[in-house]
Motif scaffolding. Sequence first.
Motif, mmCIF file in Angstrom:
data_model
loop_
_atom_site.group_PDB
_atom_site.id
_atom_site.type_symbol
_atom_site.label_atom_id
_atom_site.label_comp_id
_atom_site.label_asym_id
_atom_site.label_seq_id
_atom_site.Cartn_x
_atom_site.Cartn_y
_atom_site.Cartn_z
ATOM 1 N N VAL A 3 16.811 14.435 22.550
ATOM 2 C CA VAL A 3 16.892 14.961 21.206
ATOM 3 C C VAL A 3 16.419 14.157 20.253
ATOM 4 C CG1 VAL A 3 18.841 15.346 19.370
ATOM 5 C CG2 VAL A 3 19.370 16.122 21.849
ATOM 6 N N THR A 4 16.512 12.966 20.325
ATOM 7 C CA THR A 4 15.987 12.228 19.123
ATOM 8 C C THR A 4 14.196 11.950 19.167
ATOM 9 O OG1 THR A 4 16.058 10.036 20.538
ATOM 10 C CG2 THR A 4 17.810 10.623 18.829
ATOM 11 N N SER A 5 13.801 12.300 20.382
ATOM 12 C CA SER A 5 12.168 12.574 20.549
ATOM 13 C C SER A 5 11.729 13.788 19.733
ATOM 14 C CB SER A 5 11.848 12.698 21.844
ATOM 15 O OG SER A 5 12.126 13.842 22.561
ATOM 16 N N PHE A 6 12.337 14.847 19.605
ATOM 17 C CA PHE A 6 12.322 16.008 18.958
ATOM 18 C C PHE A 6 12.672 15.855 17.392
ATOM 19 C CE2 PHE A 6 12.159 18.147 22.786
ATOM 20 C CZ PHE A 6 11.240 19.248 22.557
ATOM 21 N N PHE A 7 13.822 15.493 17.045
ATOM 22 C CA PHE A 7 14.252 15.289 15.691
ATOM 23 C C PHE A 7 14.956 13.864 15.295
ATOM 24 C CE2 PHE A 7 14.883 19.737 17.160
ATOM 25 C CZ PHE A 7 13.855 20.268 16.455
ATOM 26 N N PRO A 8 14.450 12.868 15.049
ATOM 27 C CA PRO A 8 14.871 11.552 14.993
ATOM 28 C C PRO A 8 16.091 11.416 14.106
ATOM 29 C CG PRO A 8 12.444 11.456 14.823
ATOM 30 C CD PRO A 8 12.883 12.962 14.569
ATOM 31 N N ASN A 9 16.424 12.568 13.075
ATOM 32 C CA ASN A 9 17.226 12.239 11.893
ATOM 33 C C ASN A 9 18.199 13.308 12.004
ATOM 34 O OD1 ASN A 9 15.795 10.163 10.550
ATOM 35 N ND2 ASN A 9 14.459 11.700 9.786
ATOM 36 N N LEU B 182 15.216 25.772 7.706
ATOM 37 C CA LEU B 182 16.747 25.260 7.999
ATOM 38 C C LEU B 182 16.897 24.083 7.180
ATOM 39 C CD1 LEU B 182 17.207 25.794 11.839
ATOM 40 C CD2 LEU B 182 18.064 27.072 9.984
ATOM 41 N N LYS B 183 17.113 24.400 5.770
ATOM 42 C CA LYS B 183 17.504 22.969 5.022
ATOM 43 C C LYS B 183 18.796 23.153 4.670
ATOM 44 C CE LYS B 183 13.014 22.331 4.195
ATOM 45 N NZ LYS B 183 12.373 21.111 4.876
ATOM 46 N N ARG B 184 19.660 22.565 5.873
ATOM 47 C CA ARG B 184 21.067 22.571 5.734
ATOM 48 C C ARG B 184 21.641 21.916 6.812
ATOM 49 N NH1 ARG B 184 20.934 28.262 7.820
ATOM 50 N NH2 ARG B 184 19.149 28.786 6.227
ATOM 51 N N PRO B 185 22.948 21.648 7.015
ATOM 52 C CA PRO B 185 23.471 20.695 8.139
ATOM 53 C C PRO B 185 23.106 21.523 9.510
ATOM 54 C CG PRO B 185 24.940 20.766 6.643
ATOM 55 C CD PRO B 185 23.934 21.873 6.261
ATOM 56 N N VAL B 186 22.414 20.517 10.451
ATOM 57 C CA VAL B 186 22.105 20.992 11.936
ATOM 58 C C VAL B 186 22.634 19.813 12.652
ATOM 59 C CG1 VAL B 186 20.391 21.431 13.723
ATOM 60 C CG2 VAL B 186 20.059 22.213 11.182
ATOM 61 N N TRP B 187 23.540 20.329 13.521
ATOM 62 C CA TRP B 187 24.295 19.226 14.377
ATOM 63 C C TRP B 187 23.835 19.728 16.046
ATOM 64 C CZ3 TRP B 187 30.201 18.566 12.983
ATOM 65 C CH2 TRP B 187 30.256 18.111 11.534
ATOM 66 N N ILE B 188 23.723 18.780 16.821
ATOM 67 C CA ILE B 188 23.361 18.885 18.113
ATOM 68 C C ILE B 188 24.202 18.190 19.002
ATOM 69 C CG2 ILE B 188 21.751 18.585 20.104
ATOM 70 C CD1 ILE B 188 20.745 20.382 17.941
ATOM 71 N N ASN B 189 25.045 19.009 19.736
ATOM 72 C CA ASN B 189 26.387 18.601 20.552
ATOM 73 C C ASN B 189 26.387 18.589 21.885
ATOM 74 O OD1 ASN B 189 29.642 18.236 20.187
ATOM 75 N ND2 ASN B 189 29.122 19.596 21.731
ATOM 76 N N SER C 131 25.809 2.439 19.274
ATOM 77 C CA SER C 131 25.426 1.158 18.367
ATOM 78 C C SER C 131 23.998 1.128 18.412
ATOM 79 C CB SER C 131 26.014 0.152 19.077
ATOM 80 O OG SER C 131 25.492 -0.137 20.550
ATOM 81 N N THR C 132 23.243 1.476 19.106
ATOM 82 C CA THR C 132 21.816 1.728 19.017
ATOM 83 C C THR C 132 21.122 2.756 18.193
ATOM 84 O OG1 THR C 132 21.573 2.868 21.110
ATOM 85 C CG2 THR C 132 21.462 0.509 21.394
ATOM 86 N N LEU C 133 21.995 3.744 18.031
ATOM 87 C CA LEU C 133 21.429 4.992 17.205
ATOM 88 C C LEU C 133 21.528 4.724 15.652
ATOM 89 C CD1 LEU C 133 23.710 7.617 18.959
ATOM 90 C CD2 LEU C 133 21.238 7.239 19.485
ATOM 91 N N SER C 134 20.562 5.536 14.889
ATOM 92 C CA SER C 134 20.440 5.424 13.315
ATOM 93 C C SER C 134 20.954 6.603 12.747
ATOM 94 C CB SER C 134 19.070 4.902 13.048
ATOM 95 O OG SER C 134 18.081 6.108 13.429
ATOM 96 N N GLN C 135 21.082 7.810 13.624
ATOM 97 C CA GLN C 135 21.470 8.874 13.140
ATOM 98 C C GLN C 135 23.034 8.946 12.677
ATOM 99 O OE1 GLN C 135 19.961 8.350 16.056
ATOM 100 N NE2 GLN C 135 18.059 9.464 16.083
ATOM 101 N N PRO C 136 23.445 9.900 11.845
ATOM 102 C CA PRO C 136 24.756 10.382 11.854
ATOM 103 C C PRO C 136 25.378 10.691 12.980
ATOM 104 C CG PRO C 136 23.362 11.272 9.922
ATOM 105 C CD PRO C 136 22.480 10.818 10.995
ATOM 106 N N LEU D 30 15.155 22.976 22.148
ATOM 107 C CA LEU D 30 14.917 22.164 20.905
ATOM 108 C C LEU D 30 13.272 22.388 20.540
ATOM 109 C CD1 LEU D 30 15.975 18.527 21.655
ATOM 110 C CD2 LEU D 30 17.095 20.435 20.275
ATOM 111 N N GLU D 31 12.484 23.027 21.208
ATOM 112 C CA GLU D 31 11.085 23.628 20.985
ATOM 113 C C GLU D 31 11.273 24.919 20.309
ATOM 114 O OE1 GLU D 31 9.327 24.593 24.857
ATOM 115 O OE2 GLU D 31 8.969 22.275 25.339
ATOM 116 N N LEU D 32 12.307 25.406 20.539
ATOM 117 C CA LEU D 32 12.490 26.968 19.439
ATOM 118 C C LEU D 32 12.938 26.592 18.221
ATOM 119 C CD1 LEU D 32 14.400 29.152 22.135
ATOM 120 C CD2 LEU D 32 12.123 29.545 21.431
ATOM 121 N N LEU D 33 13.878 25.596 18.350
ATOM 122 C CA LEU D 33 14.264 25.231 17.142
ATOM 123 C C LEU D 33 13.310 24.293 16.210
ATOM 124 C CD1 LEU D 33 17.276 24.773 15.484
ATOM 125 C CD2 LEU D 33 17.664 22.437 16.568
ATOM 126 N N GLU D 34 12.604 23.658 16.835
ATOM 127 C CA GLU D 34 11.222 22.894 15.981
ATOM 128 C C GLU D 34 10.638 24.004 15.436
ATOM 129 O OE1 GLU D 34 8.540 19.262 16.860
ATOM 130 O OE2 GLU D 34 8.575 20.684 18.475
#
Length: 417
Positions: free
Chosen positions: A298-304, A268-275, A337-342, A258-262
């Motif tokens: 994951v959410t600490s790096f990328f909340p959305n 990267l203005k396109r869909p990014v999924w973390i699985n 249920s506690t997540l706000s992301q897709p 995630l540090e590299l992705l940041e």
Amino acid sequence: MPLLEGFGHPALSLEETEAVFELISLLWAFSSPSAGPAAVAARQDACCPHWGNAPRRCRPPPSGAAALPLPPQRAAATKASFLLASTRSPAPERRGGPRRWRTRGRVRAARRGPGLSPRLSLPPAVVGGGGEPGPVPPGGGAEGSSPSAPPAGAWSEDAVDHFLRSRRIAARDGAAVRWFHAANSKARAGQAARSDVHMIEADVLLRGGKGGNGDPIMAHPPETDSDITLEEWLKGIMDTDKGIKLDFKSLEAVGPSLELLECVKHRLKRPVWINADILPGPNGSDAVVDANVFLDTVTSFFPNVTLSLGWTTGWHPDKHNKGYDWMMVKEMAQICSTLSQPVTFPVRAALVRQSITELCWLMQQSDRYSLTVWTGKEDVYSVEDLLYIRENFDKSRVYYDILEPQNSEFKKAIGVE
């Protein structure tokens, strides 16, 4: 009549009063503690035409050990109506006319159907009892659903919306999104970049395998080495228009990756999924990663970012393979249920047909949820199985990352190129 005292404002018109009481009746229909499954289904059909048109198998689980509790007592509905009345704030007065109340549009939205408006926010006690998510009509907005679309190019934008907006698909159909699976080498990453696919999937672990302390590389267990690192892989993908799905095979690889992705997120203005597989599933082993640690990281790096959260699974050709059971989907629902992301749930094609009821219920918990159908190389399933999946879910909320020849046969059967 104590109920009327909560609506005694002189500026409340007869029409508004009628609308509020219709809303109370709607809530009351869903909150009777004595209602059996048949009565609840009848009330749902009467109150929500969209729900009534849904296949019966896609409705909530029946009463019993496998079912979620019905909504709480009627008092909760009355409390909701008092909250609606007490929290209204008047908009500025219009010259020459009466005040218009901000809740009026919300009440009318509930009246006109076909179902409850996603913007109508009710107290959790009315949505479901015992802290668990209650049943939600298909397409309805469950708690945590976002009423507004994310900005174009955001990582939280639905892939189907992104590619439709960029005119790369002709309809809002998840089956139209083409996939390149396991781009885990320089050759396959290059092939994926030059292809006409929309999404590229690849696996990430640390060099040396689980417990390794090397660079993040593109490899799938049991492999522990690769000719391409994640950093090199990202550089090659950045100059394309492809969305990406990174499948993490170890928790140790998540933070460094995630540090590299940041470092490249602005390009990267396109869909990014973390699985990751966060729960054991049908015939599966222990989860690949710890759910809480993975989600916190994951959410600490990328909340959305769009989260792809799955189960470990297995498939055996010589015996009957059970699907995703109620315990599996309810545990996943509680985590999400506690997540706000897709959130998209990767599900194994050979196991979905026997899990339609359970997965339908899971999808009804939030309009932020989708499915991604995938398959193992040795799995046995038919095009009819894929068509059955398509028949039972909203086509805009199901993606198909499947192998040949089923992929081409399925696309031909549904008329999607």
